[in-house]
Design a protein around this motif. Structure first.
Motif, PDB file in Angstrom:
ATOM      1  N   THR A 250       0.844  -1.192   0.000  1.00  0.00           N
ATOM      2  CA  THR A 250       0.000   0.000   0.000  1.00  0.00           C
ATOM      3  C   THR A 250       0.879   1.241   0.000  1.00  0.00           C
ATOM      4  O   THR A 250       2.015   1.225   0.457  1.00  0.00           O
ATOM      5  N   SER A 251       0.342   2.336  -0.547  1.00  0.00           N
ATOM      6  CA  SER A 251       1.103   3.578  -0.603  1.00  0.00           C
ATOM      7  C   SER A 251       0.160   4.765  -0.474  1.00  0.00           C
ATOM      8  O   SER A 251      -1.021   4.661  -0.763  1.00  0.00           O
ATOM      9  N   VAL A 252       0.708   5.890  -0.044  1.00  0.00           N
ATOM     10  CA  VAL A 252      -0.054   7.129   0.082  1.00  0.00           C
ATOM     11  C   VAL A 252       0.787   8.243  -0.519  1.00  0.00           C
ATOM     12  O   VAL A 252       1.975   8.354  -0.243  1.00  0.00           O
ATOM     13  N   SER A 253       0.158   9.067  -1.363  1.00  0.00           N
ATOM     14  CA  SER A 253       0.829  10.212  -1.963  1.00  0.00           C
ATOM     15  C   SER A 253      -0.066  11.431  -1.770  1.00  0.00           C
ATOM     16  O   SER A 253      -1.220  11.422  -2.193  1.00  0.00           O
ATOM     17  N   VAL A 254       0.452  12.468  -1.147  1.00  0.00           N
ATOM     18  CA  VAL A 254      -0.336  13.665  -0.846  1.00  0.00           C
ATOM     19  C   VAL A 254       0.374  14.881  -1.426  1.00  0.00           C
ATOM     20  O   VAL A 254       1.572  15.051  -1.262  1.00  0.00           O
ATOM     21  N   SER A 255      -0.392  15.720  -2.139  1.00  0.00           N
ATOM     22  CA  SER A 255       0.127  16.983  -2.643  1.00  0.00           C
ATOM     23  C   SER A 255      -0.813  18.096  -2.193  1.00  0.00           C
ATOM     24  O   SER A 255      -1.789  17.847  -1.486  1.00  0.00           O
TER      25      SER A 255
ATOM     26  N   LEU B 195      -3.723   0.663  -3.143  1.00  0.00           N
ATOM     27  CA  LEU B 195      -4.041  -0.537  -2.380  1.00  0.00           C
ATOM     28  C   LEU B 195      -3.684  -1.771  -3.194  1.00  0.00           C
ATOM     29  O   LEU B 195      -3.795  -1.767  -4.412  1.00  0.00           O
ATOM     30  N   ALA B 196      -3.280  -2.827  -2.528  1.00  0.00           N
ATOM     31  CA  ALA B 196      -2.966  -4.090  -3.191  1.00  0.00           C
ATOM     32  C   ALA B 196      -3.696  -5.220  -2.471  1.00  0.00           C
ATOM     33  O   ALA B 196      -3.800  -5.219  -1.245  1.00  0.00           O
ATOM     34  N   LYS B 197      -4.204  -6.157  -3.245  1.00  0.00           N
ATOM     35  CA  LYS B 197      -4.891  -7.302  -2.657  1.00  0.00           C
ATOM     36  C   LYS B 197      -3.897  -8.247  -2.008  1.00  0.00           C
ATOM     37  O   LYS B 197      -2.766  -8.394  -2.469  1.00  0.00           O
ATOM     38  N   ALA B 198      -4.346  -8.882  -0.968  1.00  0.00           N
ATOM     39  CA  ALA B 198      -3.527  -9.881  -0.290  1.00  0.00           C
ATOM     40  C   ALA B 198      -3.381 -11.106  -1.187  1.00  0.00           C
ATOM     41  O   ALA B 198      -4.259 -11.391  -2.012  1.00  0.00           O
ATOM     42  N   PRO B 199      -2.282 -11.837  -1.062  1.00  0.00           N
ATOM     43  CA  PRO B 199      -2.125 -13.069  -1.845  1.00  0.00           C
ATOM     44  C   PRO B 199      -3.308 -14.003  -1.594  1.00  0.00           C
ATOM     45  O   PRO B 199      -3.788 -14.130  -0.474  1.00  0.00           O
ATOM     46  N   GLY B 200      -3.787 -14.605  -2.647  1.00  0.00           N
ATOM     47  CA  GLY B 200      -4.931 -15.503  -2.539  1.00  0.00           C
ATOM     48  C   GLY B 200      -6.272 -14.832  -2.749  1.00  0.00           C
ATOM     49  O   GLY B 200      -7.280 -15.490  -2.928  1.00  0.00           O
ATOM     50  N   SER B 201      -6.315 -13.521  -2.731  1.00  0.00           N
ATOM     51  CA  SER B 201      -7.543 -12.781  -2.988  1.00  0.00           C
ATOM     52  C   SER B 201      -7.662 -12.582  -4.492  1.00  0.00           C
ATOM     53  O   SER B 201      -6.747 -12.061  -5.121  1.00  0.00           O
ATOM     54  N   THR B 202      -8.775 -12.995  -5.071  1.00  0.00           N
ATOM     55  CA  THR B 202      -8.933 -12.929  -6.519  1.00  0.00           C
ATOM     56  C   THR B 202     -10.164 -12.129  -6.921  1.00  0.00           C
ATOM     57  O   THR B 202     -11.035 -11.870  -6.103  1.00  0.00           O
ATOM     58  N   GLY B 203     -10.223 -11.783  -8.192  1.00  0.00           N
ATOM     59  CA  GLY B 203     -11.373 -11.081  -8.755  1.00  0.00           C
ATOM     60  C   GLY B 203     -11.266  -9.579  -8.594  1.00  0.00           C
ATOM     61  O   GLY B 203     -10.517  -9.081  -7.760  1.00  0.00           O
ATOM     62  N   PRO B 204     -12.019  -8.857  -9.412  1.00  0.00           N
ATOM     63  CA  PRO B 204     -11.971  -7.386  -9.344  1.00  0.00           C
ATOM     64  C   PRO B 204     -12.701  -6.867  -8.109  1.00  0.00           C
ATOM     65  O   PRO B 204     -13.618  -7.495  -7.594  1.00  0.00           O
ATOM     66  N   TRP B 205     -12.250  -5.719  -7.625  1.00  0.00           N
ATOM     67  CA  TRP B 205     -12.962  -5.046  -6.548  1.00  0.00           C
ATOM     68  C   TRP B 205     -14.200  -4.403  -7.143  1.00  0.00           C
ATOM     69  O   TRP B 205     -14.170  -3.820  -8.214  1.00  0.00           O
TER      70      TRP B 205
END
Length: 91
Positions: free
Chosen positions: A6-11, A19-29
């Protein structure tokens, strides 16, 4: 969620959260929620054929529409989604 990815960028005028899915989590959000705290969350849908069809179904034809009206509705197909554009085909 996979926390190391995960990452955050603020300007001054924008904020982005990656955001990134955990390993084993499949399919689109399908959707995400955001807000200042858990009691005031707003829901947003990701662009997908199912979400576009569902949205247009409620906007173009409320629950009182007849079956023939539902059958004559246009076919919506999401062709491509990028940061710069969304390409949708309407038949």
């Amino acid at each position: 969620l996979a926390s190391p990815e995960t990452s955050v960028s603020v300007s001054a005028h924008n904020a982005a959260v990656g955001l990134a899915k955990a390993p084993g989590s499949t399919g689109p959000w399908e959707k995400f929620c955001f807000g200042l705290d858990a009691s005031a969350l707003q829901e947003r849908l990701f662009v997908s054929e199912e979400n576009v069809d569902g949205f247009l179904g409620t906007v173009l034809c409320p629950s009182f529409c007849s079956q023939s009206a539902l059958e004559s509705q246009p076919l919506i197909e999401v062709l491509d989604v990028t940061e710069d554009r969304i390409q949708i085909r309407l038949k």
